[in-house]
Write an enzyme that holds these catalytic residues in place. Sequence first.
Site, mmCIF file in Angstrom:
data_model
loop_
_atom_site.group_PDB
_atom_site.id
_atom_site.type_symbol
_atom_site.label_atom_id
_atom_site.label_comp_id
_atom_site.label_asym_id
_atom_site.label_seq_id
_atom_site.Cartn_x
_atom_site.Cartn_y
_atom_site.Cartn_z
ATOM 1 N N ASP A 128 0.744 -1.001 -0.037
ATOM 2 C CA ASP A 128 0.021 0.079 0.080
ATOM 3 C C ASP A 128 0.809 1.282 -0.114
ATOM 4 O OD1 ASP A 128 -2.283 1.678 0.603
ATOM 5 O OD2 ASP A 128 -1.548 1.661 2.447
ATOM 6 N N ASP A 179 -0.364 5.038 1.073
ATOM 7 C CA ASP A 179 -0.558 6.094 2.007
ATOM 8 C C ASP A 179 -0.858 5.567 3.677
ATOM 9 O OD1 ASP A 179 -1.116 8.545 0.699
ATOM 10 O OD2 ASP A 179 -2.629 7.186 -0.619
#
Length: 242
Positions: free
Chosen positions: A15, A17
Amino acid sequence: MTQSSGAPKAILFTDWDGTVTLQDSNDNLTDKLGMGYEKRKVLNDKILDETLSFRDGFTEMLESIHVPFDKCIEHLLKEIELDPGFKKTYEWCNSQGIPVVVVSSGMKPIIQALLTKLVGVEAVENIEIISNSVQVNDDKSWKIVYKDDSSFGHDKSRSIREYLARLPEGSKPDLFYCGDGVSDLSAARETHLLFAKRGRDLVTYCRREGIPFTQFDSFADILDKIQQVVRGEKPITFFAEK
């Protein structure tokens, strides 16, 4: 692990953020340029409880932001910091022929801009980014363009499977995934070892659903464990907890 010719020995999916970065850029935009933290938190809790789809909640958050997209990027370049261990992790993986693949529910232009500033142009060329895109209109208004029609807007599990389908036949790389939040739920079961950021929503979800994971505080923790697995010092199962 024996590999087919040209096949990587491992792949690091991550991922973006709140995982590669210390702050979530989308949350930052919503909190500071949109509806604010309190309203966003209500939506986020509904997403975690699965009473609201990620796509619908995220759309509502982003639609509260009435700032031109280029100004949003300018704002984020001043606000967002890199996990202190990510650059070293990327560099080690790159030296070992281990792909680093960003699988994000964010927006590609934002990720590219931050990656360029925080890691460098070379990283943008070497790291594949699989994410949503953005439509910017002539009047500078903008909206997210989701990658697929799923309830996530971007079904990360689907993207991981599509990526693996491109590998040479017979490939059996060790698969790692790093995440922190509700947008990572669809990817939680797709890899051999899931790294979930300590104290975040993904840990809560994994414990609730009985999904094996290992917690991390920074990418320094992730790099250490990946190195031990790739070097054959520890099996993946050694690190998995429920």
